[in-house]
Design an enzyme around this catalytic site. Sequence first.
Site, mmCIF file in Angstrom:
data_model
loop_
_atom_site.group_PDB
_atom_site.id
_atom_site.type_symbol
_atom_site.label_atom_id
_atom_site.label_comp_id
_atom_site.label_asym_id
_atom_site.label_seq_id
_atom_site.Cartn_x
_atom_site.Cartn_y
_atom_site.Cartn_z
ATOM 1 N N LYS A 41 0.810 -1.194 0.000
ATOM 2 C CA LYS A 41 0.000 0.000 0.000
ATOM 3 C C LYS A 41 0.859 1.267 0.000
ATOM 4 O O LYS A 41 0.370 2.366 -0.233
ATOM 5 C CB LYS A 41 -0.874 0.024 1.271
ATOM 6 N N GLY A 42 2.131 1.071 0.300
ATOM 7 C CA GLY A 42 2.989 2.216 0.579
ATOM 8 C C GLY A 42 3.142 3.225 -0.538
ATOM 9 O O GLY A 42 3.415 4.396 -0.291
ATOM 10 N N GLU A 99 7.617 2.430 -6.303
ATOM 11 C CA GLU A 99 7.802 1.896 -4.958
ATOM 12 C C GLU A 99 8.006 3.053 -3.982
ATOM 13 O O GLU A 99 8.524 4.114 -4.352
ATOM 14 C CB GLU A 99 9.010 0.933 -4.987
ATOM 15 N N ASP A 103 14.742 -1.006 0.608
ATOM 16 C CA ASP A 103 15.542 -1.275 1.798
ATOM 17 C C ASP A 103 16.579 -2.339 1.420
ATOM 18 O O ASP A 103 17.636 -2.017 0.875
ATOM 19 C CB ASP A 103 14.541 -1.744 2.867
ATOM 20 N N LYS A 131 17.297 3.357 0.836
ATOM 21 C CA LYS A 131 18.261 3.192 1.945
ATOM 22 C C LYS A 131 19.401 2.307 1.442
ATOM 23 O O LYS A 131 19.392 1.092 1.670
ATOM 24 C CB LYS A 131 17.599 2.452 3.112
ATOM 25 N N PHE A 152 14.181 4.214 10.488
ATOM 26 C CA PHE A 152 12.809 3.783 10.220
ATOM 27 C C PHE A 152 11.931 4.994 9.923
ATOM 28 O O PHE A 152 11.872 5.954 10.681
ATOM 29 C CB PHE A 152 12.238 2.971 11.393
ATOM 30 N N ASP A 159 4.036 3.118 6.429
ATOM 31 C CA ASP A 159 3.422 2.862 7.738
ATOM 32 C C ASP A 159 4.404 2.370 8.799
ATOM 33 O O ASP A 159 5.484 1.876 8.496
ATOM 34 C CB ASP A 159 2.347 1.784 7.585
HETATM 35 P P1 IMP Z 1 12.896 -4.528 0.834
HETATM 36 O O1 IMP Z 1 12.458 -5.782 0.156
HETATM 37 O O2 IMP Z 1 13.757 -4.802 2.034
HETATM 38 O O3 IMP Z 1 13.544 -3.529 -0.092
HETATM 39 O O4 IMP Z 1 11.575 -3.945 1.440
HETATM 40 C C1 IMP Z 1 11.009 -2.781 1.061
HETATM 41 C C2 IMP Z 1 9.696 -2.651 1.787
HETATM 42 O O5 IMP Z 1 9.893 -2.721 3.207
HETATM 43 C C3 IMP Z 1 9.068 -1.303 1.521
HETATM 44 O O6 IMP Z 1 8.235 -1.327 0.405
HETATM 45 C C4 IMP Z 1 8.308 -1.056 2.802
HETATM 46 O O7 IMP Z 1 7.043 -1.670 2.721
HETATM 47 C C5 IMP Z 1 9.140 -1.747 3.864
HETATM 48 N N1 IMP Z 1 10.050 -0.790 4.519
HETATM 49 C C6 IMP Z 1 11.381 -0.662 4.343
HETATM 50 N N2 IMP Z 1 11.897 0.324 5.089
HETATM 51 C C7 IMP Z 1 10.849 0.848 5.777
HETATM 52 C C8 IMP Z 1 10.742 1.934 6.722
HETATM 53 O O8 IMP Z 1 11.711 2.630 7.091
HETATM 54 N N3 IMP Z 1 9.496 2.188 7.192
HETATM 55 C C9 IMP Z 1 8.415 1.459 6.826
HETATM 56 N N4 IMP Z 1 8.466 0.462 5.936
HETATM 57 C C10 IMP Z 1 9.676 0.146 5.419
HETATM 58 MG MG MG Z 2 6.423 -1.135 -0.276
#
Ligand code: IMP
Ligand code: MG
Length: 179
Positions: A41-42, A99, A103, A131, A152, A159
């Site tokens: 949803k982000g 997106e 992360d 990040k 975070f 969220d």
């Molecule tokens: P990745 O697969 O680790 O790149 O995950 C990315 C997803 O993790 C994002 O689409 C967010 O839903 C969640 N996420 C990563 N960092 C944060 C944060 O700082 N706050 C909230 N959600 C996060």
């Molecule tokens: Mg996301």
Amino acid sequence: MNYQIQKFIDPDQIKAKVCEMADQISKDYEGKEILLVGLLKGSVMFVADLARAIDSTKVDVCFDFMTVQSYGNKTTSGEVLIVKDLDEPVAGRHVLIVEDIIDTAKTLYSVKQLFATRNPASFKIATLLDKPERRVKDVKVDYVGFEIPDKFIVGYGIDYAQKYRQLPYIGLVEFTDGE
Ligand code: IMP
Ligand code: MG
């Protein structure tokens, strides 16, 4: 756990950055039709603002949404659970994944693999926040809004336990010890 939210990126900065990204996208896709694919949803706020900032005299914009969950551990990396798939066909279309935040990039790595099986005309990724310190998977990201430290984040669609998505700014969650 106690925490407080500190303002980190204000609405004007977000707006300016989204316009900058949209200008670049309008140039890069001039004369084409793109399919913006928002990852729920982000990405909701970002898709809505980005789509409106893309120059409609240059680019036709369609959008669709998808909900995915990355299994996200070492043994199953590359697998993605599709909670909600697209309604639109992808073959032969210019797909731009939108997106909220990258992360580890495990999610996008899986999404990229999935789309590779669906034969789009092109595939690119736009993220508002990145990040880089936390990266585990190597995924090329074509449009990056802000590079941020390993903190975070909440707000503007993002969220913490499903809350704070509605904040018009991006905030840092500061965890405090506490009673
Ligand atoms: P990745 O697969 O680790 O790149 O995950 C990315 C997803 O993790 C994002 O689409 C967010 O839903 C969640 N996420 C990563 N960092 C944060 C944060 O700082 N706050 C909230 N959600 C996060
Ligand atoms: Mg996301």
